[in-house]
Structures are given as structure tokens and as C-alpha cells.
Design an enzyme around this catalytic site. Structure first.
Site, PDB file in Angstrom:
ATOM      1  N   THR A  82       0.851  -1.194   0.000  1.00  0.00           N
ATOM      2  CA  THR A  82       0.000   0.000   0.000  1.00  0.00           C
ATOM      3  C   THR A  82       0.885   1.242   0.000  1.00  0.00           C
ATOM      4  O   THR A  82       2.025   1.198   0.481  1.00  0.00           O
ATOM      5  CB  THR A  82      -0.908   0.026   1.252  1.00  0.00           C
ATOM      6  OG1 THR A  82      -1.545   1.304   1.363  1.00  0.00           O
ATOM      7  CG2 THR A  82      -0.117  -0.214   2.513  1.00  0.00           C
ATOM      8  N   ASP A  83       0.341   2.352  -0.499  1.00  0.00           N
ATOM      9  CA  ASP A  83       1.103   3.594  -0.438  1.00  0.00           C
ATOM     10  C   ASP A  83       1.262   4.098   0.990  1.00  0.00           C
ATOM     11  O   ASP A  83       2.121   4.948   1.271  1.00  0.00           O
ATOM     12  CB  ASP A  83       0.468   4.675  -1.319  1.00  0.00           C
ATOM     13  CG  ASP A  83      -0.944   5.072  -0.898  1.00  0.00           C
ATOM     14  OD1 ASP A  83      -1.527   4.417  -0.001  1.00  0.00           O
ATOM     15  OD2 ASP A  83      -1.477   6.047  -1.478  1.00  0.00           O
ATOM     16  N   GLU A  84       0.467   3.568   1.912  1.00  0.00           N
ATOM     17  CA  GLU A  84       0.539   4.035   3.301  1.00  0.00           C
ATOM     18  C   GLU A  84       1.851   3.648   3.987  1.00  0.00           C
ATOM     19  O   GLU A  84       2.182   4.196   5.041  1.00  0.00           O
ATOM     20  CB  GLU A  84      -0.656   3.538   4.099  1.00  0.00           C
ATOM     21  CG  GLU A  84      -1.967   4.138   3.620  1.00  0.00           C
ATOM     22  CD  GLU A  84      -3.135   3.858   4.545  1.00  0.00           C
ATOM     23  OE1 GLU A  84      -2.952   3.935   5.769  1.00  0.00           O
ATOM     24  OE2 GLU A  84      -4.224   3.546   4.031  1.00  0.00           O
ATOM     25  N   TYR A 123      -1.773  -0.508  11.091  1.00  0.00           N
ATOM     26  CA  TYR A 123      -2.028  -1.112   9.775  1.00  0.00           C
ATOM     27  C   TYR A 123      -0.842  -0.923   8.843  1.00  0.00           C
ATOM     28  O   TYR A 123      -0.308  -1.887   8.280  1.00  0.00           O
ATOM     29  CB  TYR A 123      -3.283  -0.519   9.138  1.00  0.00           C
ATOM     30  CG  TYR A 123      -3.361  -0.764   7.646  1.00  0.00           C
ATOM     31  CD1 TYR A 123      -3.470  -2.065   7.146  1.00  0.00           C
ATOM     32  CD2 TYR A 123      -3.289   0.294   6.733  1.00  0.00           C
ATOM     33  CE1 TYR A 123      -3.509  -2.306   5.777  1.00  0.00           C
ATOM     34  CE2 TYR A 123      -3.329   0.063   5.376  1.00  0.00           C
ATOM     35  CZ  TYR A 123      -3.444  -1.233   4.894  1.00  0.00           C
ATOM     36  OH  TYR A 123      -3.470  -1.466   3.546  1.00  0.00           O
ATOM     37  N   LYS A 161       1.817  -3.636   7.159  1.00  0.00           N
ATOM     38  CA  LYS A 161       1.999  -3.787   5.713  1.00  0.00           C
ATOM     39  C   LYS A 161       3.445  -3.509   5.307  1.00  0.00           C
ATOM     40  O   LYS A 161       3.982  -4.172   4.401  1.00  0.00           O
ATOM     41  CB  LYS A 161       1.048  -2.854   4.966  1.00  0.00           C
ATOM     42  CG  LYS A 161      -0.412  -3.254   5.061  1.00  0.00           C
ATOM     43  CD  LYS A 161      -0.696  -4.620   4.425  1.00  0.00           C
ATOM     44  CE  LYS A 161      -0.635  -4.561   2.922  1.00  0.00           C
ATOM     45  NZ  LYS A 161      -0.992  -5.889   2.315  1.00  0.00           N
ATOM     46  N   LYS A 185     -14.908   2.042   4.884  1.00  0.00           N
ATOM     47  CA  LYS A 185     -14.022   3.008   4.235  1.00  0.00           C
ATOM     48  C   LYS A 185     -14.823   4.251   3.842  1.00  0.00           C
ATOM     49  O   LYS A 185     -16.051   4.208   3.700  1.00  0.00           O
ATOM     50  CB  LYS A 185     -13.354   2.376   3.008  1.00  0.00           C
ATOM     51  CG  LYS A 185     -12.576   1.083   3.288  1.00  0.00           C
ATOM     52  CD  LYS A 185     -11.363   1.335   4.159  1.00  0.00           C
ATOM     53  CE  LYS A 185     -10.617   0.042   4.497  1.00  0.00           C
ATOM     54  NZ  LYS A 185      -9.926  -0.536   3.353  1.00  0.00           N
ATOM     55  N   VAL A 187     -16.887  13.069   9.295  1.00  0.00           N
ATOM     56  CA  VAL A 187     -15.672  13.505   8.612  1.00  0.00           C
ATOM     57  C   VAL A 187     -14.625  13.794   9.678  1.00  0.00           C
ATOM     58  O   VAL A 187     -14.853  14.593  10.584  1.00  0.00           O
ATOM     59  CB  VAL A 187     -15.921  14.777   7.765  1.00  0.00           C
ATOM     60  CG1 VAL A 187     -14.611  15.246   7.123  1.00  0.00           C
ATOM     61  CG2 VAL A 187     -16.970  14.508   6.695  1.00  0.00           C
ATOM     62  N   ASN A 205     -10.622  14.999   1.576  1.00  0.00           N
ATOM     63  CA  ASN A 205     -11.741  14.180   2.038  1.00  0.00           C
ATOM     64  C   ASN A 205     -13.053  14.951   2.036  1.00  0.00           C
ATOM     65  O   ASN A 205     -14.096  14.428   1.640  1.00  0.00           O
ATOM     66  CB  ASN A 205     -11.456  13.647   3.446  1.00  0.00           C
ATOM     67  CG  ASN A 205     -10.395  12.569   3.461  1.00  0.00           C
ATOM     68  OD1 ASN A 205     -10.029  12.032   2.419  1.00  0.00           O
ATOM     69  ND2 ASN A 205      -9.880  12.255   4.635  1.00  0.00           N
TER      70      ASN A 205
END
Length: 329
Positions: free
Chosen positions: A121-123, A146, A150, A185, A202, A245
Site C-alpha cells: 500500500t502507499d501508506e 495497519y 503492511k 471506508k 468527517v 476528504n
């Protein structure tokens, strides 16, 4: 080529399975079927795949699947994947994402797998400020349980390539969205809450930025990596479609005809990364892939799918009511 696809009943994994089957690959799927797994996602190809309800933490069961199916390549999607849940219960993420990945790499090494596509993942890169993009050479700097799990799985793949010669290729996609995503999500949460006329949560002030990648494009990118990627390399999968977001939320509310008064700002997530953005030049140059779905097109298709599949969506919402209370208050 015979593929073993882990997490193939999940959101991204199932899209990859559907595309792989349509392209003529022989496919076996391994999935634990956790709360986020769903065999409905595979209904259109269920008669053309072998399915095993197996937890990748269960090494002996994995060995049995490999022995029976004799796959030539592994595409490893299986993971606990939601940041909020990882903050509430890190152990499940460390166990599944690290130990499970180790098990798959070890069995693959033992049987002589020809290719192992490790989905990261880009995270794992951490966060960016207002400028810049991650490249495949960017240092890993994870900021949640998380993303740490990863990053660990990502590095295990590197270890098995460098130390044992296992033909591993790593893919690091950006935020996926599209049909069939479990409503924990952002995008499906907003759609579900809006359709129920409930407050739309939010985090913070909504200024965090994500790069949104349509799930069909992501699966196509991974197929291109499987077919053309170089062993031992890392490939970012991105779209260039960055949005705050709050702007994503407002766009969805407008599409479903709901007032922005539904927006409810809630306490920010601990350690919330500000912005992700990745360069996809490498995969474009080496594998011939580039994103084809704009955010405007993708979000329209996504909202329409959920509107057309409210029964599925609201059934999942029922499963999430207590969780939503814990996370959003």
C-alpha cells in the site's frame, strides 16, 4: 498460468479474480472470509474457480492448498486493511499481515513458485506535505498499526527475494474505491450514511488528501505487473486523482441529492496522515499501464452501483452499527 489468489473474496482481490478469470487464467482463491470477505463478489465466476476457506495464518492448511492446486504464481491480497480497526486492535493486523505473509512466502519458496506478487500500500511511505510524490525509492515511514504491518509484510517479500531467491514483485496501490467496497471506508460510509439520512462523519476538518484509484484500474495494473513486471522490483499504482476528504464527501452528497448539513465533523483519527500521492511513471514505462478512469467517472459509477445494490449495502450496514458507534461516536 495457474494463479493462487489470497484474499480473493475481498474488495480489490475479487475484482482481480474476476478480471483474471475473464482473461483465461486458471484461478484458485484462498480467503478466510472475515467480516469484510464476501463470496457474493465472486458469484459471476464461482463456477470457474477453486475456493478454499483458509486463514493464511494456518500454515498447514496453506500447504495442503498448494499441494493440491500446484499454482505457478501467487497474488497476495489477503490482509486486515482498515486503519481505524488497526488502532483499536493492532494484534489482528500484526498476526494476519505479518505472520500470514511469512507463511505464504515460506510455502512459495518451498514449492518453487514462479512469481509472487506482494500487494502492499502507499501508506507504507507515511505522509506528505502539500507538495511532492512518493516514488518507489521513497523511504518507508508508516504511521499506524495497519501501515506498519503492511510495511513489515512488504519488507518480508524483499527478504525472501534477496536471501532466498523467491521471485517476488511488490505492488503499492493508492486508495482504492468502487463497487463492492465494505462500508467501513470513506466513500461507502458516506454513501450509506447519506442514503439513511444519518450524520456523515468527517475526521478533523476534512482537509486530509488522498489519491483515489478506481478498483478496476488497480486490478488491471496488478495484471500488468504479473505479466510484465521485473522480478525483485517495486511498482507504485496511482491515479493522479487527488482530492481532499471533505470535497469527496460533498461530491457524493450532491450526487445522491442530500444536503451538506448532514456533514458531522468528528474527532480526528490518531496519527492521521495528511496526504498521500505517488508517481506511477515506473509501471507506465515498464509494464505499459496507466490509469484510465477519472475520479468524476469513477465516483459516478460507484455511487450508481450502491444505489442499485442497496440491499447488499444496508445488510452490511447492519453488521457495522456497533462499530460505527465506537469509531464515530
Amino acid at each position: 498460468m495457474k494463479l493462487l489468489i489470497t484474499g480473493g473474496a475481498g474488495f480489490i482481490g475479487s475484482e482481480f479474480v474476476r478480471q483474471a478469470v475473464r482473461l483465461g487464467y486458471s484461478v484458485a482463491v484462498v480467503d478466510k472470509l472475515t467480516y469484510a470477505g464476501d463470496l457474493e463478489r465472486l458469484s459471476e465466476v464461482s463456477d470457474r474457480i477453486a475456493f478454499y476457506r483458509v486463514d493464511i495464518v494456518d500454515l498447514e492448511s496453506l500447504k495442503e492448498v498448494f499441494e493440491k492446486e500446484k499454482p505457478q504464481a501467487v497474488v497476495h491480497f489477503a490482509a486486515e486493511s482498515h486503519v481505524d480497526r488497526s488502532i483499536l486492535n493492532p494484534y489482528e493486523f500484526l498476526n494476519s499481515n505479518i505472520v500470514g505473509t511469512y507463511n505464504l512466502l515460506e510455502v512459495s519458496r518451498t514449492v518453487g513458485i514462479e512469481k509472487f506478487i506482494n500487494i502492499s500500500t502507499d501508506e507504507v511511505y507515511g505522509e506528505l506535505g502539500k507538495e511532492g510524490k512518493f516514488t518507489e525509492q521513497s523511504p518507508l515511514n508508516p504511521n499506524s498499526p495497519y501501515s506498519a504491518s503492511k510495511a513489515s509484510a512488504d519488507m518480508l517479500g524483499r527478504v525472501y527475494y534477496r536471501t532466498y531467491g523467491l521471485p517476488v514483485i511488490t505492488a503499492r496501490p493508492s486508495n482504492n474505491y468502487g463497487a463492492w467496497q465494505y462500508p467501513e471506508k470513506l466513500i461507502p460510509v458516506v454513501i450509506a450514511k447519506a442514503l439513511l439520512n444519518e450524520p456523515v462523519p468527517v475526521y478533523g476538518d476534512g482537509s486530509n488528501v488522498r489519491e483515489w484509484l478506481y478498483v478496476e484500474d488497480c486490478a488491471e495494473a496488478i495484471l500488468s505487473i504479473l505479466e510484465k513486471g521485473r522480478i525483485g522490483e517495486v511498482y507504485n499504482i496511482a491515479s493522479g486523482e487527488e482530492r481532499r476528504n471533505i470535497d469527496v464527501v460533498k461530491a457524493i452528497l450532491n450526487m445522491v441529492g442530500k444536503s451538506e448539513e448532514l456533514i458531522k465533523f468528528v474527532k480526528d483519527r490518531p496519527g492521521h496522515d495528511y496526504r498521500y500521492s505517488s508517481s506511477y511513471e515506473k509501471i507506465m514505462e515498464e509494464c505499459g499501464w496507466k490509469p484510465k478512469t477519472s475520479f468524476e467517472e469513477g465516483i459516478e459509477r460507484t455511487v450508481k452501483w450502491y444505489m442499485d445494490n442497496k440491499t447488499w449495502l444496508f445488510r452490511k450496514v447492519e453488521e457495522l452499527k456497533e462499530y460505527w458507534k465506537r469509531v464515530y461516536g
